[in-house]
Design an enzyme around this catalytic site. Structure first.
Site, PDB file in Angstrom:
ATOM      1  N   CYS A  70      -8.289  13.620  -0.921  1.00 12.13           N
ATOM      2  CA  CYS A  70      -7.941  13.802   0.136  1.00 12.13           C
ATOM      3  C   CYS A  70      -7.498  13.178   1.411  1.00 12.13           C
ATOM      4  O   CYS A  70      -7.136  12.138   1.050  1.00 12.13           O
ATOM      5  CB  CYS A  70     -10.208  12.937   0.941  1.00 12.13           C
ATOM      6  SG  CYS A  70     -10.787  14.049   2.133  1.00 12.13           S
ATOM      7  N   CYS A  73      -9.489  11.777   3.880  1.00  7.05           N
ATOM      8  CA  CYS A  73      -9.585  10.267   3.797  1.00  7.05           C
ATOM      9  C   CYS A  73      -8.967   9.485   3.666  1.00  7.05           C
ATOM     10  O   CYS A  73      -8.991   7.780   3.990  1.00  7.05           O
ATOM     11  CB  CYS A  73     -10.272  10.263   2.020  1.00  7.05           C
ATOM     12  SG  CYS A  73     -11.560  11.351   2.094  1.00  7.05           S
TER      13      CYS A  73
END
Length: 143
Positions: A70, A73
């Protein structure tokens, strides 16, 4: 004095450490003396160890749920870690949703990153997406 909780990666012991001293030098496990892996004052934990910490925490616990693939993230990680050094009234943890998909299902996490604040072992606040540092502080002030 502010403290945080973390788990020793070597012997799985729960450690309570003083936040101020952990920012100045690498803390070690009280049982096996291994170095405790903190990023700022944030530590990576499994679902099992998250539950152990939630059961023992006297202050709010803020958790970043993330995954290695991600990109938001990855971009959020430095902000979350920086916030851990200025909000020493809380315990900062990171949970890899790839490693613990069952926990994500239990908590109903539909997107990542997701930040959840727990108080007295129960979910208090939840915010999806990468957050600015001030919003992390606001979340902690509101619980």
């Amino acid at each position: 004095m502010a403290t945080t909780l973390t788990i020793c990666p070597k012997c799985d012991t729960l450690n309570r450490i003083q936040s101020e001293s952990a920012l100045q030098k690498t803390p070690t496990c009280g049982k096996c003396k291994a170095e405790l892996q903190l990023h700022g004052l944030a530590s990576q934990v499994s679902a099992r160890n998250l539950k152990r910490i939630l059961a023992k925490a006297e202050q709010p616990v803020i958790v970043d749920f993330w995954a290695s693939w991600c990109m938001p993230c990855k971009a959020y990680t430095p902000t979350f870690e920086r916030a851990s050094t200025t909000n020493t009234n809380a315990i900062f943890l990171k949970v890899n949703t790839e490693a613990d998909p069952q926990l994500s299902a239990e908590l109903g996490i539909r997107g990542i990153p997701t930040t959840i604040v727990f108080k007295n072992g129960k979910e208090s606040l939840r915010q999806p997406g990468a957050l600015p540092e001030e919003m992390i502080s606001q979340m902690l002030r509101s619980v």
